[in-house]
Design a protein around this motif. Structure first.
Motif, short mmCIF file in Angstrom:
data_model
loop_
_atom_site.label_atom_id
_atom_site.label_comp_id
_atom_site.label_asym_id
_atom_site.label_seq_id
_atom_site.Cartn_x
_atom_site.Cartn_y
_atom_site.Cartn_z
N GLU A 59 -8.33 -2.55 -4.95
CA GLU A 59 -8.71 -3.84 -4.06
C GLU A 59 -9.88 -3.95 -3.10
O GLU A 59 -9.86 -4.91 -2.27
N ALA A 82 1.36 -2.30 -9.16
CA ALA A 82 2.15 -2.86 -8.20
C ALA A 82 1.44 -2.80 -6.73
O ALA A 82 1.30 -3.40 -5.93
N LYS A 83 0.84 -1.48 -6.46
CA LYS A 83 0.30 -1.18 -4.90
C LYS A 83 -0.94 -2.02 -5.09
O LYS A 83 -1.21 -2.54 -3.95
N TRP A 85 -1.54 -4.96 -6.34
CA TRP A 85 -1.21 -6.33 -6.01
C TRP A 85 -0.79 -6.50 -4.44
O TRP A 85 -1.54 -7.41 -3.84
N GLN A 86 -0.19 -5.46 -4.07
CA GLN A 86 0.19 -5.61 -2.74
C GLN A 86 -0.82 -5.59 -1.55
O GLN A 86 -1.23 -6.26 -0.72
N GLU A 89 -3.43 -9.08 -2.26
CA GLU A 89 -2.87 -10.36 -2.55
C GLU A 89 -3.55 -11.36 -1.27
O GLU A 89 -3.69 -12.47 -1.60
N THR A 102 1.91 -7.17 -14.22
CA THR A 102 1.72 -5.64 -13.72
C THR A 102 1.22 -4.79 -14.66
O THR A 102 1.65 -4.89 -15.80
#
Length: 264
Positions: A59, A82-83, A85-86, A89, A102
Motif C-alpha cells: 500500500e 485482504a490486509k 486492501w484494508q 482503500e 482478493t
C-alpha cells in the motif's frame, strides 16, 4: 504468444511493471499519476485500457498513487491481499465491488496459459508480497521492497529466466547522506530495502542455468546511482565466482523511462 515485460518506472518516486503473455496483460503496481501511467504505456506501444488486471504489491504511495484512477477510468479488475486492501482503500478512492478481487499470499492464480504466483517479502507494510509469472516453461520474478531475501523467498524465486530485483542503496551513501537517522535505520532494517551488496549476494544464490537477465530496480534517488549499483553488484558477484556477461547480464531501470518491452 510469448511472455514479454517492461519496467515502466522504478524508484522511490513511483513503480510500475507491465507483463503480458498469450493475450493476458497485467500492470504490477501503479505508483505514478494516471496521466503519467498513460504516457508510459504509449512509450511501449501498449494501451492501459486493454489490461486484464492490476496487481498490487503493497500500500505504499510509490506503488498505488495512480491505482484508483486507472481502475475507475478503464474499469479494470484490481487484485491485492485482504490486509493490503484494508490498508490502501482510504488512499485509492472508491473501487466498484465487481472490480475488487482478493489475491492471497503464497497462492497461484491462472489466467489462460499464464500462472501468477504470489510470495511474501519483508517490508514495513501491512502484508507486502511480490509475484512470479510462469508461462510455457519461462519464469519472470519481480522482487523489490524487501529488507532481506530469506531462504523461503529464494526457494520460490530460484532459477528464473529474468528478474526485476531490488538494488536500493549504497550503504555508505545512505549512512553519510541527509536522511534523518530513524529513516536510515528503517531502510537498513530487515523491513526496509536491500542494498547493492546484499542484492548481489542474493542474486548469486538464486541465479540458475535458465537465468539470462537481472534488472536492478527501486534505486534510491538520494542514496544510489545506476553506475554505482551496477559496479557494486558486479564486484560482489565476482567475489562469489560469477562474472557478469558470462552467466547473465545486468540491466538498468529508470524512474521515468520504461525499459524496452523484452521477451522472457
Amino acid at each position: 504468444m510469448a511472455m514479454h515485460f517492461s519496467v515502466l518506472a522504478s524508484g522511490s518516486t513511483g513503480n510500475a511493471i507491465y507483463v503480458e503473455a498469450d493475450g493476458q496483460s497485467f500492470l504490477v503496481d501503479a505508483g505514478l499519476s494516471g496521466k503519467q501511467m498513460d504516457l508510459l504505456f504509449k512509450q511501449i506501444g501498449r494501451d492501459a485500457s486493454k489490461l486484464t488486471g492490476l496487481l498490487v504489491t503493497h500500500e505504499h504511495s510509490d506503488h498505488i498513487k495512480g491505482l484508483g484512477i486507472l481502475a475507475r477510468k478503464y474499469k479494470l479488475p484490481v487484485y491485492a491481499n485482504a490486509k493490503t486492501w484494508q490498508a490502501m482503500e482510504r488512499n485509492i478512492g472508491e473501487i466498484p465491488l465487481d472490480q475488487k478481487f482478493t489475491f492471497d499470499m503464497e497462492t497461484v492464480k491462472t489466467f489462460g496459459s499464464l500462472d501468477i504466483e504470489s510470495f511474501g517479502v519483508s517490508h514495513d507494510a501491512a502484508e507486502p508480497m511480490f509475484y512470479v509469472f510462469h508461462h510455457e516453461g519461462k519464469k519472470l520474478v519481480l522482487i523489490t521492497d524487501t529488507g532481506y531475501v530469506s531462504d523461503r523467498m529464494k526457494g520460490t524465486i530460484s532459477n528464473a529466466d529474468m528478474y526485476v530485483f531490488e538494488s536500493n542503496h549504497d550503504v555508505q551513501m545512505l549512512r553519510m547522506g541527509r536522511y534523518p537517522w530513524n529513516t536510515k535505520r528503517r531502510i537498513l532494517s530487515d523491513v526496509g530495502h536491500v542494498s547493492n551488496e546484499d542484492a548481489a549476494i542474493a542474486m548469486s544464490e538464486v541465479a540458475g542455468d535458465h537465468t539470462k537477465r537481472f534488472y536492478l530496480a527501486h534505486l534510491s534517488l538520494d542514496n544510489n546511482m545506476k553506475d554505482l549499483a551496477r559496479m557494486s553488484v558486479a564486484q560482489t558477484l565476482e567475489t562469489r565466482g560469477i562474472r557478469v556477461g558470462e552467466q547473465f547480464e545486468i540491466y538498468d531501470t529508470d524512474c521515468k523511462i520504461p525499459t524496452d518491452l523484452v521477451c522472457v
